[in-house]
Structure formats: C-alpha cells, structure tokens
Design a protein around this motif. Structure first.
Motif, PDB file in Angstrom:
ATOM      1  N   GLN A 186       0.824  -1.202   0.000  1.00  0.00           N
ATOM      2  CA  GLN A 186       0.000   0.000   0.000  1.00  0.00           C
ATOM      3  C   GLN A 186       0.860   1.254   0.000  1.00  0.00           C
ATOM      4  O   GLN A 186       0.578   2.217  -0.726  1.00  0.00           O
ATOM      5  N   ARG A 187       1.933   1.247   0.795  1.00  0.00           N
ATOM      6  CA  ARG A 187       2.830   2.408   0.842  1.00  0.00           C
ATOM      7  C   ARG A 187       3.472   2.639  -0.529  1.00  0.00           C
ATOM      8  O   ARG A 187       3.523   3.759  -1.039  1.00  0.00           O
ATOM      9  N   SER A 188       3.954   1.572  -1.148  1.00  0.00           N
ATOM     10  CA  SER A 188       4.590   1.682  -2.457  1.00  0.00           C
ATOM     11  C   SER A 188       3.600   2.179  -3.511  1.00  0.00           C
ATOM     12  O   SER A 188       3.926   3.047  -4.342  1.00  0.00           O
ATOM     13  N   TYR A 189       2.394   1.642  -3.460  1.00  0.00           N
ATOM     14  CA  TYR A 189       1.338   2.029  -4.403  1.00  0.00           C
ATOM     15  C   TYR A 189       0.995   3.512  -4.267  1.00  0.00           C
ATOM     16  O   TYR A 189       0.952   4.256  -5.258  1.00  0.00           O
ATOM     17  N   GLU A 190       0.790   3.975  -3.046  1.00  0.00           N
ATOM     18  CA  GLU A 190       0.413   5.371  -2.827  1.00  0.00           C
ATOM     19  C   GLU A 190       1.535   6.323  -3.219  1.00  0.00           C
ATOM     20  O   GLU A 190       1.286   7.388  -3.798  1.00  0.00           O
ATOM     21  N   SER A 191       2.781   5.941  -2.907  1.00  0.00           N
ATOM     22  CA  SER A 191       3.912   6.790  -3.285  1.00  0.00           C
ATOM     23  C   SER A 191       4.061   6.848  -4.800  1.00  0.00           C
ATOM     24  O   SER A 191       4.405   7.892  -5.363  1.00  0.00           O
ATOM     25  N   THR A 192       3.795   5.732  -5.462  1.00  0.00           N
ATOM     26  CA  THR A 192       3.919   5.688  -6.917  1.00  0.00           C
ATOM     27  C   THR A 192       2.912   6.616  -7.586  1.00  0.00           C
ATOM     28  O   THR A 192       3.226   7.268  -8.597  1.00  0.00           O
TER      29      THR A 192
ATOM     30  N   GLN B 125      -6.727  -5.378  -8.195  1.00  0.00           N
ATOM     31  CA  GLN B 125      -7.250  -4.688  -7.028  1.00  0.00           C
ATOM     32  C   GLN B 125      -6.378  -3.514  -6.600  1.00  0.00           C
ATOM     33  O   GLN B 125      -6.784  -2.675  -5.802  1.00  0.00           O
ATOM     34  N   GLY B 126      -5.192  -3.466  -7.115  1.00  0.00           N
ATOM     35  CA  GLY B 126      -4.252  -2.391  -6.839  1.00  0.00           C
ATOM     36  C   GLY B 126      -3.154  -2.470  -7.869  1.00  0.00           C
ATOM     37  O   GLY B 126      -3.155  -3.343  -8.739  1.00  0.00           O
ATOM     38  N   CYS B 127      -2.192  -1.577  -7.786  1.00  0.00           N
ATOM     39  CA  CYS B 127      -1.139  -1.535  -8.787  1.00  0.00           C
ATOM     40  C   CYS B 127       0.223  -1.556  -8.108  1.00  0.00           C
ATOM     41  O   CYS B 127       0.445  -0.862  -7.108  1.00  0.00           O
TER      42      CYS B 127
END
Length: 388
Positions: free
Chosen positions: A259-265, A300-302
């Motif tokens: 989740q952290r990696s996804y949001e930062s991306t 469901q996410g990236c």
C-alpha cells in the motif's frame, strides 16, 4: 478466509513449538521414523510426508499454506527462484511435440527458456501481442498445450484479459499459466479469473527486504502433486527452511508495504508526467494508460513499478540521468524497501541501440518505502540538466 488470519495464523500450530509467536526454522535435511510401516508410507507418498527436506519441511509447509490461501488456490509449491517456479512446471506438464502460445516480451529468462531450452526437447513457442485476445486465439494450433501470460509485463506493462483467455483455453483443454510477479497475490488473483497456474517471484513483494531469492507456484492440488512427484523432486529446486522463514516474515507486513509503495507511486508518476524533460510515463493505473479499464477490472491495486521515457532519448542523456541519481539505486528486481531504477539500455549493446525503438528508451523505476518527496528531489536534481 480473512487476510489477517492468513498472514498471522494460518498453518501456525504454536502449541507444537513452545507457543512461540514466530515459527521455528526447522533446519534439518531429513526426518526419522519409529516404525518401518511409517517409513514405508513416507517413501511411498512423499508429497504429504516429512522424509527429506528436498521435498517437505515443516517451515516450508507453513509458507505453502499461506501462499495458496492468498491466491485462492488449493495448494502451492515453493522454489529456490522465480524462474524455477516457471521452468519446472512447464517441464513437468509438457512433452515433445507440444506447442506454447506466449505473450511477447515476458521475463528475459523465460524468453531464454522458450527459445533456447525447450526446443531441445521438441517443445516450440509462438510469441504474440497478448493485449488483443484474438492474437492468442489465432495462434492456437492442434498441438497447443499451454498459454503463457505475464500481466502486466514488468517493463512496458501490457495486460491480457485473463478471464477471456481462460475461457478460450478451457474450451480447448489447454492449460493457462501466468507470471503474476508485478501484482502479487494482494493485487491480482488470476485463479479466480480461471487461470490454472500462477507463478511469481517471491523475491519481490513477498520477501520484501531484498535478502532472499525464491519463487512460488499455485494451482490445484492435482497439478501441484503431479509437478512435485516428478520434475520437482528430480531437478531439486527446493527452497531452504531459512529462506522460507524469511518469506513468512515478509508476509506479515505485505499489505502495509504494498500500500505504501502504491500510494507513493501515484504521487511520483503524477509529478513525473508534468516534468518538461519527460516524454511519457507508463503505469497501469495512470488515467492515460491505454488499458486502464482492464487494469481496474482485474487488478485490485497496482504495483509500485512504472516506466518512463525522456524527451531526449539519446544514450548519452539516459546514462547521464541514471548516473546522476544519488538515492535511487541502480539494480535489477523490485519489491524491497529500497527504490530502484534500471534503464533498458543497460541490457542493450551500444551498437545495437535504436532510439526509434520504444523499448530501448524505457527507464524502469520501482518505488520503495522512502518518503515520496525524498525520491522526487532525487529525480528532480538528476533531470535538471536535461531541461533546455
């Protein structure tokens, strides 16, 4: 099955090991038996036995249960590398004269498997643009036994419609297999969409700390046992108990890290897309990604990995940018705590570089767990000299 239960409890019978919160590393090569009858049974059916750690081991079995549950699969096998999780099942399930339909430009060692290794055994592969279902359908021959997918691709991010391709394959009795390393089990569950076998590099998000190399394969118990009983045991690609323990440790924080990696991306790709030195940014959840609808439908996410190109795509400018980065490390792989970058040109001989080849221009970045602003500052200073 609840995600929290899978990550923190499934397979962990703590009363069997002193009620320790963390399971032990059963660092043993073999196991003893009190009776000949028990020994005979283990020798006769090693898939479910504790006989020799090349096959079964208690630490590995905890990991296998968790990984199967995360994928919604009946069972899982774990391997000493991601490419082993791709190669061994293909060797186990295909024979001389069989044909594979594969998406173009899969992982580099998968390409070598298909082009250099399998033809020695009379197994041949046709590569197609899998972003169009019709291309896969049209490439099927009477000898096709496997459709091999990688969605998204881990450099240029082409997707395949997994459900549609699975339906075509099932109608013809063809196995389907996917490399799901980009999304991992949290952001894409291909088995629920009808895919038979799901392979991934556990080195990436599952390990999460850049300190273990491993692979995982999930699918039906029937297929897992078939692979285990023959090629898996003969080739010996087993994972060590210590590496299995590291993966169990990595699973504990998997949702938080992804989740952290996804949001930062999201933040970094939006910033990069507006930079005057950048030509384009390629990320499946970007609004202008050509397959964004399909990405949101089946993912469901990236993952925290994307590619981009510079407006000046000369070798000199690409190298200058990459060499000037101070905190983003230049290395292969992804999924760890550290942010990484790799230019396509690192794998292209200078004389072969073609600035008109879109794949040669790509610079791939993985976003780790650092603060987004910290990474943006590094990108900004490295891009600064490229702006006219």
């Amino acid at each position: 099955m609840d995600l929290s239960y899978i990550l923190n409890e499934l397979g962990e019978e703590r009363e069997n090991y002193f009620n320790a919160v963390s399971p032990p590393i059963i660092q043993t090569s073999n196991f003893t038996f009190k009776t000949v009858k028990d020994f005979r049974e283990a020798l006769g059916e090693e898939y479910d036995a504790m006989l020799y750690s090349r096959g079964g081991n208690p630490t590995l079995n905890i990991l296998r249960q968790k990984l199967a549950a995360l994928d919604g699969a009946e069972d899982a096998l774990v391997f000493s590398s991601g490419i082993a999780a791709v190669s061994v099942p293909i060797l186990a399930l295909l024979k001389q004269g069989d044909h594979i339909v594969s998406v173009e430009n899969p992982y580099s060692w998968t390409i070598k498997l298909f082009n250099n290794f399998l033809p020695k055994f009379g197994i041949h592969t046709t590569f197609v643009d899998g972003s169009q279902v019709e291309n896969i359908k049209n490439a099927i021959t009477p000898d096709t036994r496997l459709i091999y997918l990688e969605s998204p691709n881990t450099f240029s991010y082409e997707l395949q419609d997994l459900q549609a391709i699975a339906e075509i394959a099932k109608e013809r009795g063809i196995l389907t297999m996917i490399d799901n390393s980009y999304c991992g089990p949290l952001y894409q569950q291909p088995i629920k969409l009808g895919i038979d076998l799901v392979a991934q590099s556990a080195t990436k998000y599952i390990g999460g700390h850049s300190d273990v190399v491993a692979g995982v394969l999930t699918g039906s118990r029937e297929l897992m046992k078939r692979i285990f009983d023959h090629e898996f045991m003969n080739i010996g690609p087993s994972l060590s108990p210590h590496s299995a323990w590291l993966l169990i440790r990595g699973l504990r924080t998997l949702p938080l890290r992804m989740q952290r990696s996804y949001e930062s991306t999201k933040i970094i790709t939006e910033w990069l897309a507006k930079h005057p030195a950048i030509d384009k940014v390629i990320w499946p959840f970007s609004p202008n990604f050509k397959q964004a609808g399909l990405a949101h439908k089946q993912m469901q996410g990236c993952g925290g990995m994307f590619s981009f190109t510079l407006k000046d795509s000369s070798v000199q400018k690409i190298e200058a940018f990459c060499d000037k980065l101070q905190h983003i490390l230049m290395a292969v792989s992804w999924g760890g705590h550290e942010s990484l970058i790799i230019p396509s040109i690192a794998g292209v001989a200078l004389n072969d570089y073609d600035k008109n080849n879109p794949r040669h221009q790509l610079i791939r970045m993985y976003v780790g767990l650092e603060e987004p602003d910290y990474l943006i500052k590094d990108l900004e200073q490295a891009l600064g000299e490229l702006v006219d």
